[in-house]
Design an enzyme around this catalytic site. Structure first.
Site, PDB file in Angstrom:
ATOM      1  N   GLN A 176       8.000  14.426  82.550  1.00  0.00           N
ATOM      2  CA  GLN A 176       9.451  15.042  81.956  1.00  0.00           C
ATOM      3  C   GLN A 176       9.223  16.866  81.457  1.00  0.00           C
ATOM      4  O   GLN A 176       9.297  17.803  82.109  1.00  0.00           O
ATOM      5  CB  GLN A 176      10.149  15.084  82.328  1.00  0.00           C
ATOM      6  CG  GLN A 176      11.542  15.629  82.244  1.00  0.00           C
ATOM      7  CD  GLN A 176      11.275  16.495  83.694  1.00  0.00           C
ATOM      8  OE1 GLN A 176      11.249  15.833  85.420  1.00  0.00           O
ATOM      9  NE2 GLN A 176      12.380  17.780  84.499  1.00  0.00           N
ATOM     10  N   GLU A 177       8.725  16.403  80.296  1.00  0.00           N
ATOM     11  CA  GLU A 177       8.644  17.703  79.188  1.00  0.00           C
ATOM     12  C   GLU A 177       7.279  18.574  79.162  1.00  0.00           C
ATOM     13  O   GLU A 177       7.292  19.730  79.561  1.00  0.00           O
ATOM     14  CB  GLU A 177       8.682  16.848  77.615  1.00  0.00           C
ATOM     15  CG  GLU A 177       9.325  16.395  77.547  1.00  0.00           C
ATOM     16  CD  GLU A 177      10.468  17.283  76.836  1.00  0.00           C
ATOM     17  OE1 GLU A 177      10.169  18.130  77.015  1.00  0.00           O
ATOM     18  OE2 GLU A 177      11.516  16.383  76.229  1.00  0.00           O
TER      19      GLU A 177
END
Length: 650
Positions: A501-502
């Site tokens: 996600q990052e």
């Protein structure tokens, strides 16, 4: 004639130029742009790639003269379409981003023909449509608009509706669907609202709603311009506008004011006011939010409520554990909004289940249980299933390597090599359009071989019936990850879910705030963690090393998890928003809530989506690593109330 043609971010009037639009003679194709006097001409880099980057920046600033000068030096550049686009584009918009009515139409036509079918041609057509709409050249607009492939520009959609309305078509219903987010209105949408009001396709209440929608999102200038489209609308809307502004900072004060001023408002306006107060109270996690919404519902339910107000009505009821109000709030939602997000299908199913309507509840869960997302997973568990992986489809070497001949992928690689990810992603994603599942998996595998790991995930994520979750949920640097997570006792599936996600595994990713690398660690955080673990030789330049990035990121994540009672839900929120915020959000709870309810009611849009995605990702990673069915509900756990405590963590 329409009133008030403005772009919300501009600080000056544009109507005089618009009124003259049809009197302007188009600029001829090869005419050199008139030189702009400048104190000292900026140096043009001698390296072609550096010159191209400078050209891109000149185009971003709509600097006509510099873009022309730089493009003249890039005669044989490998991506001539972008050189030409960056030369022409500044002639379509002024320095403040407003479309120009003296744009070089002939040059645009030549460009569109030369690069027909390419991503950059669609981008150029998007730009030109804004120009054509502004100068009311509907003959050319109506020819070009059907050829605009992406149709992802709200302002262009507004001009398309305006063109239809001017031909006598009733477009009110379509306009209400398009006009949902003031961030993207621009000049075209204000024009559309004005004409529809003037031609009585929409009513004063529609205009007042649009003004309030802008005001709710704090676009004060835009709200004023929209209100001015209807005579005396501003005076009629002063009370409601005051309530909206007041509710943003102090919902209880707004509620008290409404109590004294509601005699000046119609029944619908009172309902709208209570809805806005409820929204901002819910965003602040105030216990009174559900009560404000009940007052709004008592007045009839849906008095021109924004999508945000409708969504927070459900969230306020979830926080209170009032399943009856959850059900009513979803039932009152605009149908298109309700169908757009699986969250509302899931929570409606849960409300039906709480009411003992199990058959109807299961029908709702079945609608989304096949989706590979947070609420699809939760719905599957409500049906009694654990989270498993779909059958894997693999592609051959020949299928993967056939992708290297695709021109869009070739251009994308050129841009990625120059760290121009925006252009690279545009070209890559354009090639993915209309691909079969098997072709998408071949593109994903090709990207993996090129070490374009974010494109691997992006391409594999798009499949509909055939899947390869080893490509959707990559596990690069696994040896490093195994050591780092073992050393601090972290669940590796969760860490991979967070990295996905990052950064999507882009090692040199940098956020606008300065976060760096795979785990997007902020510089101050990296220094803090390095000091805590005794890394005395640390310097910020070391964050480009995956060993260091993962070491510091996992140590910080472990500190956050320990600080938040080992809750993956709270710790995921803390990694995105800072450890103090989930503590504050938690302190407003009046009872323990499911992790899914806590996640859905996080006040920050970005953090709310982040937590859902991280824990959904982690569940699939755990299934991949273990080969066993998993439970997202177990990962979410329960979140209990607690007092706000200070933290020393950055």
């Amino acid at each position: 004639m329409l009133k008030g043609v403005y772009l919300q971010r501009a600080g000056r009037a544009a109507w005089i130029a618009l009124a003259c639009a049809l009197l302007v003679t188009p600029v001829h194709a090869q005419k050199r742009p008139q030189a702009v006097s400048r104190p000292q001409a900026a140096v043009i880099p001698s390296d072609p790639d550096e010159a191209f980057t400078a050209l891109r920046e000149a185009a971003r600033k709509n600097d006509v003269e510099r873009a022309y000068a730089i493009s003249a030096t890039l005669v044989d550049y490998p991506v001539p379409s972008y050189v030409e686009y960056f030369r022409i584009k500044p002639q379509l918009f002024d320095a403040s981003g407003l479309a120009r009515i003296d744009a070089p139409d002939d040059q645009v036509r030549v460009f569109l023909q030369r690069y027909k079918g390419d991503a950059i041609a669609d981008r150029m057509r998007n730009d030109w449509l804004l120009v054509l709409g502004k100068k009311r050249d509907w003959a050319n607009f109506d020819v070009e608009y059907p050829q605009f492939a992406l149709k992802d520009d709200t302002q262009v959609e507004c001009y398309a509706l305006l063109s239809r309305a001017l031909k006598g078509q009733n477009v009110a219903a379509d306009a209400r669907n398009v006009l949902s987010d003031p961030r993207y209105y621009g000049e075209g949408c204000v024009d559309l609202i004005g004409y529809l009001a003037q031609s009585q396709q929409i009513q004063r209440s529609d205009v007042a709603y649009q003004a309030r929608l802008a005001l709710e999102q704090n676009y004060v200038t835009l709200a004023g311009k929209i209100a001015a489209l209807v005579p005396d609308a501003r005076a009629d809307g002063d009370t409601l506008a005051t309530i909206v502004k007041m509710a943003r900072s102090d919902p209880s004060q707004a509620a008290a004011y409404l109590g004294t001023a509601q005699g000046a408002l119609s029944r619908d306006e009172q309902g709208a006011a209570w809805g806005v107060i409820g929204q901002f109270a819910a965003r602040k996690l105030l216990p009174d939010a559900a009560g404000y919404y009940r007052r709004q519902m008592d007045l009839g339910g849906n008095q021109w409520l924004s999508d945000d107000t409708q969504e927070w009505r459900v969230r306020a009821a979830l926080r209170q554990g009032d399943w009856k109000q959850v059900r009513q709030a979803v039932e009152l939602m605009r149908p298109e909004l309700r169908a757009k997000d699986p969250a509302w299908i899931y929570w409606y199913g849960r409300a039906l289940k709480a009411d003992g309507r199990d058959t109807e509840a299961q029908q709702n869960f079945q609608q989304i249980a096949g989706q590979f997302n947070f609420y699809g997973q939760l719905a599957s568990e409500e049906l009694g299933n654990r989270i498993t992986l779909p059958a894997r489809t693999t592609v051959s070497d020949a299928e993967a390597m056939a992708m290297r001949s695709r021109p869009g992928f070739q251009r994308a690689q050129k841009f990625y090599n120059m760290n121009l990810r925006f252009e690279g992603n545009r070209e890559w994603n354009w090639e993915l359009r209309n691909m079969s599942d098997r072709e998408l998996l071949a593109a994903a595998e090709y990207a993996r071989r090129l070490e374009l790991l974010d494109r691997t995930v992006n391409s594999a994520d798009r499949t509909r019936n055939e899947h390869d979750f080893t490509l959707r949920f990559l596990m690069p640097y696994r040896d490093i990850m195994q050591r780092a997570t073992d050393d601090v006792g972290l669940d590796m599936a969760w860490v991979y879910g967070l990295i996905r996600q990052e950064s999507r595994f882009i090692m040199n990713a940098r956020s606008s705030a300065g976060a760096h690398g795979l785990m997007q660690v902020m510089p101050a955080t990296a220094k803090y963690v390095a000091r805590k673990i005794g890394m005395n030789d640390f310097s910020p330049s070391m964050m480009g090393d995956p060993n260091i990035n993962i070491l510091l990121g996992t140590n910080y994540l472990n500190m956050v998890l320990t600080d938040l009672d080992s809750s993956w839900t709270l710790a995921s929120a803390a990694y995105n928003a800072g450890p103090g915020r989930p503590k504050a959000w938690r302190s407003t709870l009046v009872r323990p809530v499911e992790g899914a309810i806590f996640a859905e009611t996080i006040p920050f849009n970005e953090t709310r989506g982040y937590v859902k995605n991280v824990l959904s990702n982690a569940t699939y990673y755990a299934a991949l690593m273990s080969g066993r069915p998993q439970s997202l509900k177990s990962r979410l756990g329960m979140v209990a109330p607690s007092a706000v405590t200070t933290t020393s963590l950055p």
